[in-house]
Design a protein around this motif. Structure first.
Motif, PDB file in Angstrom:
ATOM      1  N   GLN A 140       0.812  -1.225   0.000  1.00  0.00           N
ATOM      2  CA  GLN A 140       0.000   0.000   0.000  1.00  0.00           C
ATOM      3  C   GLN A 140       0.840   1.268   0.000  1.00  0.00           C
ATOM      4  OE1 GLN A 140       0.306  -2.477   2.299  1.00  0.00           O
ATOM      5  NE2 GLN A 140      -0.778  -1.946   4.186  1.00  0.00           N
ATOM      6  N   ALA A 141       2.190   1.142   0.059  1.00  0.00           N
ATOM      7  CA  ALA A 141       3.048   2.327   0.105  1.00  0.00           C
ATOM      8  C   ALA A 141       2.948   3.125  -1.193  1.00  0.00           C
ATOM      9  CB  ALA A 141       4.496   1.906   0.347  1.00  0.00           C
ATOM     10  N   LYS A 142       3.052   4.465  -1.039  1.00  0.00           N
ATOM     11  CA  LYS A 142       3.058   5.364  -2.202  1.00  0.00           C
ATOM     12  C   LYS A 142       4.309   6.233  -2.131  1.00  0.00           C
ATOM     13  CE  LYS A 142      -1.088   4.279  -3.645  1.00  0.00           C
ATOM     14  NZ  LYS A 142      -1.099   3.177  -4.620  1.00  0.00           N
ATOM     15  N   PHE A 143       4.831   6.526  -3.306  1.00  0.00           N
ATOM     16  CA  PHE A 143       6.049   7.338  -3.357  1.00  0.00           C
ATOM     17  C   PHE A 143       5.669   8.798  -3.561  1.00  0.00           C
ATOM     18  CE2 PHE A 143       9.830   9.146  -5.352  1.00  0.00           C
ATOM     19  CZ  PHE A 143      10.828   8.646  -4.513  1.00  0.00           C
ATOM     20  N   ILE A 144       6.022   9.626  -2.559  1.00  0.00           N
ATOM     21  CA  ILE A 144       5.643  11.034  -2.734  1.00  0.00           C
ATOM     22  C   ILE A 144       6.805  11.878  -3.253  1.00  0.00           C
ATOM     23  CG2 ILE A 144       3.787  10.953  -1.009  1.00  0.00           C
ATOM     24  CD1 ILE A 144       5.810  12.628   0.772  1.00  0.00           C
ATOM     25  N   VAL A 167      10.889  22.345   3.526  1.00  0.00           N
ATOM     26  CA  VAL A 167      10.356  21.000   3.346  1.00  0.00           C
ATOM     27  C   VAL A 167       9.121  20.763   4.224  1.00  0.00           C
ATOM     28  CG1 VAL A 167      11.904  19.918   5.019  1.00  0.00           C
ATOM     29  CG2 VAL A 167      11.002  18.550   3.135  1.00  0.00           C
ATOM     30  N   ILE A 168       9.150  21.338   5.420  1.00  0.00           N
ATOM     31  CA  ILE A 168       8.018  21.167   6.353  1.00  0.00           C
ATOM     32  C   ILE A 168       6.867  22.099   5.989  1.00  0.00           C
ATOM     33  CG2 ILE A 168       7.282  21.466   8.750  1.00  0.00           C
ATOM     34  CD1 ILE A 168      10.155  20.724   9.588  1.00  0.00           C
ATOM     35  N   ASP A 169       7.228  23.350   5.673  1.00  0.00           N
ATOM     36  CA  ASP A 169       6.190  24.352   5.452  1.00  0.00           C
ATOM     37  C   ASP A 169       5.556  24.247   4.083  1.00  0.00           C
ATOM     38  OD1 ASP A 169       6.916  25.215   7.921  1.00  0.00           O
ATOM     39  OD2 ASP A 169       8.273  26.791   7.188  1.00  0.00           O
ATOM     40  N   THR A 170       6.339  23.917   3.093  1.00  0.00           N
ATOM     41  CA  THR A 170       5.824  23.982   1.730  1.00  0.00           C
ATOM     42  C   THR A 170       5.754  22.620   1.036  1.00  0.00           C
ATOM     43  OG1 THR A 170       6.960  26.103   1.626  1.00  0.00           O
ATOM     44  CG2 THR A 170       6.045  25.253  -0.445  1.00  0.00           C
ATOM     45  N   TYR A 171       6.937  21.959   0.945  1.00  0.00           N
ATOM     46  CA  TYR A 171       7.013  20.771   0.088  1.00  0.00           C
ATOM     47  C   TYR A 171       6.075  19.654   0.544  1.00  0.00           C
ATOM     48  CZ  TYR A 171       8.743  16.662  -2.323  1.00  0.00           C
ATOM     49  OH  TYR A 171       8.816  15.518  -3.070  1.00  0.00           O
ATOM     50  N   LEU A 172       6.238  19.187   1.786  1.00  0.00           N
ATOM     51  CA  LEU A 172       5.448  18.041   2.251  1.00  0.00           C
ATOM     52  C   LEU A 172       3.943  18.325   2.204  1.00  0.00           C
ATOM     53  CD1 LEU A 172       7.668  16.459   5.062  1.00  0.00           C
ATOM     54  CD2 LEU A 172       7.095  15.499   2.813  1.00  0.00           C
ATOM     55  N   PRO A 173       3.492  19.457   2.726  1.00  0.00           N
ATOM     56  CA  PRO A 173       2.042  19.714   2.653  1.00  0.00           C
ATOM     57  C   PRO A 173       1.520  19.715   1.217  1.00  0.00           C
ATOM     58  CG  PRO A 173       3.088  21.262   4.152  1.00  0.00           C
ATOM     59  CD  PRO A 173       4.189  20.501   3.498  1.00  0.00           C
ATOM     60  N   GLU A 174       2.274  20.325   0.315  1.00  0.00           N
ATOM     61  CA  GLU A 174       1.847  20.395  -1.095  1.00  0.00           C
ATOM     62  C   GLU A 174       1.769  19.005  -1.697  1.00  0.00           C
ATOM     63  OE1 GLU A 174       3.645  24.711  -2.475  1.00  0.00           O
ATOM     64  OE2 GLU A 174       4.003  22.959  -3.748  1.00  0.00           O
ATOM     65  N   LYS A 175       2.838  18.245  -1.480  1.00  0.00           N
ATOM     66  CA  LYS A 175       2.904  16.915  -2.107  1.00  0.00           C
ATOM     67  C   LYS A 175       1.834  15.994  -1.529  1.00  0.00           C
ATOM     68  CE  LYS A 175       5.449  15.130  -4.605  1.00  0.00           C
ATOM     69  NZ  LYS A 175       5.791  14.907  -6.001  1.00  0.00           N
ATOM     70  N   LEU A 176       1.634  16.028  -0.222  1.00  0.00           N
ATOM     71  CA  LEU A 176       0.667  15.112   0.412  1.00  0.00           C
ATOM     72  C   LEU A 176      -0.753  15.395  -0.068  1.00  0.00           C
ATOM     73  CD1 LEU A 176       2.181  14.942   4.002  1.00  0.00           C
ATOM     74  CD2 LEU A 176       1.955  13.035   2.380  1.00  0.00           C
ATOM     75  N   LYS A 177      -0.985  16.624  -0.464  1.00  0.00           N
ATOM     76  CA  LYS A 177      -2.328  16.981  -0.936  1.00  0.00           C
ATOM     77  C   LYS A 177      -2.549  16.490  -2.370  1.00  0.00           C
ATOM     78  CE  LYS A 177      -2.741  21.132   1.235  1.00  0.00           C
ATOM     79  NZ  LYS A 177      -2.588  22.588   1.051  1.00  0.00           N
ATOM     80  N   ASP A 178      -1.487  16.478  -3.156  1.00  0.00           N
ATOM     81  CA  ASP A 178      -1.643  16.276  -4.608  1.00  0.00           C
ATOM     82  C   ASP A 178      -1.237  14.856  -5.020  1.00  0.00           C
ATOM     83  OD1 ASP A 178      -1.926  16.503  -7.272  1.00  0.00           O
ATOM     84  OD2 ASP A 178      -0.485  18.160  -7.523  1.00  0.00           O
ATOM     85  N   SER A 179      -2.165  13.898  -4.903  1.00  0.00           N
ATOM     86  CA  SER A 179      -1.839  12.489  -5.169  1.00  0.00           C
ATOM     87  C   SER A 179      -1.458  12.258  -6.629  1.00  0.00           C
ATOM     88  CB  SER A 179      -2.992  11.585  -4.759  1.00  0.00           C
ATOM     89  OG  SER A 179      -4.106  11.843  -5.617  1.00  0.00           O
ATOM     90  N   LYS A 180      -1.790  13.196  -7.529  1.00  0.00           N
ATOM     91  CA  LYS A 180      -1.451  13.004  -8.942  1.00  0.00           C
ATOM     92  C   LYS A 180       0.056  13.095  -9.163  1.00  0.00           C
ATOM     93  CE  LYS A 180      -5.285  15.359 -10.024  1.00  0.00           C
ATOM     94  NZ  LYS A 180      -5.647  16.733 -10.410  1.00  0.00           N
ATOM     95  N   LYS A 181       0.722  13.763  -8.241  1.00  0.00           N
ATOM     96  CA  LYS A 181       2.167  13.912  -8.409  1.00  0.00           C
ATOM     97  C   LYS A 181       2.960  12.800  -7.716  1.00  0.00           C
ATOM     98  CE  LYS A 181       2.361  18.719  -9.653  1.00  0.00           C
ATOM     99  NZ  LYS A 181       2.735  20.097  -9.261  1.00  0.00           N
TER     100      LYS A 181
END
Lengths: 359, 566
Positions: free
Chosen positions: A270-274, A342-356
């Motif tokens: 079930q792992a996904k690569f973010i 990475v905490i403020d921008t990257y991770l929140p953005e990536k976790l929201k956008d499953s298409k990426k």
């Protein structure tokens, strides 16, 4: 069937063929990518059934004898309810005269063969690895037992301060309690430290795991059981390089060619690569390093031989993109923008956008 | 220039022209005088070689005589040290003996002999050898050669003491008397000469030993200057088939010889001259030669001019003539050659080959090659080369001549030997090459090396290659067996571990391990089959004492060592 019975069964078979004056043989599965197929339905690497044979030939007699010795050692360990580390097993072999191992990788390999032959886990035949399972911090209570009294112990992973809970080598007996939303598996200890320091797990309500390179079996099993029992998604965050993709992430998700007989238990389908994906390098204008020859070779090898890559067009595309760009980027490269980018921008953005994400 | 002299002598008018003056100094050189000055051409370049050459010439003559008379040779060779560097050499045979009138000429006239003029396989060829020894002896000790010969049981033996008159190349009889000799027939020669006796590769001992190797029908009784007697008994009672004499083949004849033959022939026509004086020329071939030379077959040989002879020679070249008969050659034979090799060299592998006869310059010849590989021979030295010509060992100029050259140009690497460039290969190998011919082309009168005729070189190479291929397959087999043995012993090394591990694993009785090991060894044997035995030296023919003959003594301490320790 008990493991000791399985071991004896193999021994009896060999003894009988010797008594019948037939050439004795030991066969065990070939442990490599060439002998696995990707079970897309269940999501892990499965053996295809190619076997290697050890018998009375110059090329195989030594390992034949060593395998029998190793099985005997295993039997003794189980009967005495003892364990031996892989290193200790290597030292035990020093009593075997000509059949002793010169280097530990030889003894590890024979041990893996016994394990694969009996279709059991290393711990079941009395051997334990040296390496640490991985570090955990976040919204999790691990329920363990006191080794002496057998009394339950609850370990709260939110109360580790700036430290972390260390995954034991055997995780089958653990129970979990949590209200976290997801599990984030991180490649490097450095990134893990940053996220712990800034209480990222609290902000995002997550369980953080530091894999420290390719995840150990214990680490994989720990994540798998947690994810299964608590019904949590697993996200993986590694360096943006072929090692991160094809060794760390792929092993965590579908298992390895080397221990394919136990992938069923030691994988996290079930792992996904973010990230970091090759596209992230472009999107976030990350500082890069040129790809080394070994990196390019790893990619080409993966595209050609890795059943996991064969099954996922997205990964083929990403790998081709990386080769075209000829660069790689590390997790910590985000620090170029800001230490906490990475905490403020990257991770929140990536976790929201499953298409990426990548599968 | 003459003006610059002070005493005025130079002003005297010359009574003779320079040419006349020089003419006075010019005179005929006697053959004997010539060789006296050029003794190295005959093998007398140093005192050590002088002993060998003398023994060799005498023994060669004895063997030739015995074989021609179909007598099993028994030859006594004795060397006595008279004083420092002075030796007496005695050679006695049981041959047919020599008629009285011939004795002085044979032993005391150079270039006198029976073998030069005929074409048949013999050891001696030129008629120089023994008389050269007599001359050398006379030169170094001043003593005459002593010859005793007896031609039959009912005749009396004659004793001669001879000198050579080097000016006239004629025998000088010092003593001539009848002698009692308790022997049916035979010849004995006694020569005192200057020389040095050393053992080793080029010694009399080695020469006699090698002679024994290729002449298994000969018994040699040898006493060296150290008074050690060595007997080489004959290994076979069969005298070799006497070599047949053949007429020259047209392809091998040279113009000068051809003209001489034309002059002395008794034939009345060119056609009958060609058919009767040459081998392989019948009426048809003779006519064809004449036609090619544009001469009539009935031309009188005496009327053939030099120019006509030359065109006849050209005519011969244009005509296809079958090769000369080869039954005149008597090779040692593959079996005897191998026997000899086995006696001398303790090796693992032997092979010999006698090539079919071939022809160079109209002379038939046969090449024989034998090789002995492995055993006690050193691996890091150049191969040992033994050369023979008409059963005579050639000890000097090892690296020269057609044999060494042919051996070196052969590619030995496929046969498992090391070789750098065009050099003799390196490895545990002895190569024997024998050339038998009605006329062996030596590079010099001392008969040490064979001339580089391409036909001879080719035959030697082919023979070596044939032996080499067999050697190659032996070496490969040895490698394969070696690899197999290595594998087996490797496998066997782990069998005890399999036994012990199984015993522990299944908790069997202690003796079960032994049983498992025995069974496993049987399974292994059954599976991999029996290993052929190779590389083992199993040579009952080897004679260590024999092989050591001629080798330099190693145990002798250098002089003065004892003094130092005092």
């Amino acid at each position: 069937m008990k493991v000791t019975d399985k071991i004896k069964e193999v021994g009896v078979e060999i003894y009988n063929s010797i008594l019948k004056k037939k050439q004795p043989e030991l066969s065990s599965p070939i442990r490599s990518l060439s002998n696995v197929k990707y079970d897309t339905k269940n999501g892990f690497f499965e053996l295809t059934g190619k076997m290697k044979l050890r018998t009375l030939t110059a090329a195989t007699i030594k390992t034949f004898a060593q395998t029998l010795r190793m099985m005997n050692l295993s039997k003794e360990l189980i009967e005495k309810d003892d364990i031996a580390t892989k290193r200790e097993a290597y030292y035990v072999s020093k009593n075997w005269g000509d059949a002793r191992f010169k280097e530990q990788p030889e003894s590890d390999s024979v041990m893996d063969d016994v394990e694969a032959m009996l279709e059991v886990n290393r711990e079941q035949i009395g051997f334990i690895p040296e390496e640490k399972g991985g570090d955990v911090a976040g919204q999790l209570i691990v329920v363990d037992k006191d080794p002496d009294t057998g009394k339950e112990i609850k370990i709260d992973c939110t109360k580790m301060g700036t430290g972390a809970y260390s995954i034991p080598s055997s995780v089958e007996h653990l129970k979990f309690e949590t209200n976290a939303k997801f599990i984030l598996a991180i490649e490097t200890a450095g990134m893990f430290q940053r996220l712990v320091k800034h209480n990222y797990w609290r902000k995002s309500n997550a369980i953080l795991i530091s894999m420290g390179g390719v995840p150990t079996r214990a680490c994989r099993r720990f994540i798998r059981r947690m994810s299964d029992e608590l019904n949590l998604p697993v996200y993986v965050f590694t360096d943006g390089d072929p090692y991160g993709f094809l060794n760390i992430y792929r092993t965590l998700k579908v298992g390895s060619g080397n221990a394919a007989h136990i992938n069923k238990y030691f994988c996290v389908p079930q792992a996904k690569f973010i990230g970091v994906t090759p596209q992230d390098i472009v999107d976030y204008k990350l500082p890069t390093h040129p790809l080394k020859d070994v990196d390019i070779k790893r990619v080409k090898d993966g595209v050609k031989n890795d059943p996991f890559v064969h099954a996922h067009k997205e990964w083929q595309k990403a790998l081709k993109q990386m080769v075209a760009m000829k660069v790689r980027a590390e997790q910590q490269a985000f620090a170029a923008h800001d230490l906490n980018y990475v905490i403020d921008t990257y991770l929140p953005e990536k976790l929201k956008d499953s298409k990426k994400w990548l599968p | 220039m003459t003006q610059t002299t002070l005493n005025g002598e130079a002003q005297k008018p010359p009574k003779q022209s320079k040419a006349e003056e020089m003419a006075l100094k010019q005179r005929e050189i006697s053959v004997a005088a010539f060789f006296e000055k050029n003794r190295h051409l005959l093998g007398f370049d140093n005192p050590r070689k002088a002993l060998l050459t003398t023994v060799k010439e005498a023994v060669d003559n004895s063997l030739d005589a015995c074989e021609e008379a179909e007598i099993l040779p028994e030859i006594i060779v004795e060397m006595i040290e008279l004083s420092e560097n002075k030796y007496r050499i005695i050679i006695e045979d049981n041959g047919p003996g020599i008629v009285k009138a011939q004795i002085p000429k044979i032993f005391a006239k150079l270039l006198y002999g029976s073998k030069f003029h005929k074409l048949s396989q013999s050891r001696g060829q030129q008629g120089i050898g023994i008389s050269a020894s007599v001359m050398y002896a006379q030169l170094t000790t001043g003593k005459p050669a002593k010859i005793v010969s007896k031609t039959g049981p009912k005749t009396q033996a004659h004793l001669y003491e001879l000198h050579i008159d080097t000016e006239t190349n004629k025998p000088e009889i010092v003593r001539d008397e009848v002698k009692e000799w308790n022997k049916d027939s035979g010849t004995r020669i006694e020569i005192d000469l200057e020389g040095t006796y050393i053992k080793g590769n080029q010694s009399v001992d080695e020469y006699l030993k090698q002679t024994a190797i290729v002449n298994p029908h000969v018994t040699l009784i040898y006493t060296n200057p150290k008074a050690e007697q060595i007997i080489f008994p004959r290994a076979t009672e069969v005298v070799p088939v006497p070599a047949k004499e053949i007429k020259p083949h047209p392809y091998g004849v040279e113009l000068g010889v051809f003209i001489r033959m034309l002059k002395y022939t008794e034939s009345r026509t060119l056609q009958s001259f060609l058919t009767s004086e040459f081998s392989r020329v019948g009426a048809g071939t003779a006519k064809e030669i004449c036609q090619h030379a544009a001469l009539l077959p009935n031309t009188k040989p005496a009327a053939v001019s030099r120019e006509m002879a030359e065109s006849l020679m050209k005519g011969i070249k244009k005509t296809k003539i079958i090769a000369p008969p080869s039954d005149c050659i008597s090779p040692i034979g593959e079996v005897n050659l191998e026997k000899g090799l086995r006696k001398e060299i303790n090796a693992e592998f032997y092979t010999t080959i006698t090539r079919p006869p071939a022809v160079y310059r109209g002379n038939p010849f046969v090449i024989e090659v034998g090789i002995a590989y492995g055993g006690e021979q050193p691996c890091d030295k150049q191969v040992k080369l033994l050369r023979y010509a008409n059963r005579v060992p050639l000890l000097y100029q090892q690296g020269a001549g057609a044999v060494a050259k042919s051996t070196a140009v052969t590619n030995w690497r496929p046969y498992g030997l090391q070789q750098s460039g065009r050099n003799l290969p390196v490895g545990p190998l002895t190569v024997v090459v024998h050339i038998a011919s009605v006329w062996v082309p030596f590079t010099s009168e001392s008969k040490e090396a064979i001339a580089h005729y391409s036909e001879i070189m080719k035959e030697i190479r082919l023979a070596i290659q044939e032996c080499g291929r067999k050697l190659g397959s032996y070496v490969n087999k040895k490698k394969r067996v070696g690899a197999e043995l290595k594998k087996r012993s490797y496998i066997e090394k782990y069998i005890p571990h399999v036994g012990d591990a199984l015993k522990d694993l299944l908790e069997l009785k202690p003796e079960a391990s032994e049983n498992i090991q025995t069974l496993l060894k049987e399974i292994l044997e059954e599976q991999r089959g029996k290993v052929a035995t190779v590389g083992v030296v199993d040579n009952p023919d080897y004679d260590e004492n024999f092989a050591n003959i001629g080798k330099e003594d190693k145990e002798e301490k250098p002089e003065g060592e004892e003094n130092e320790s005092n």
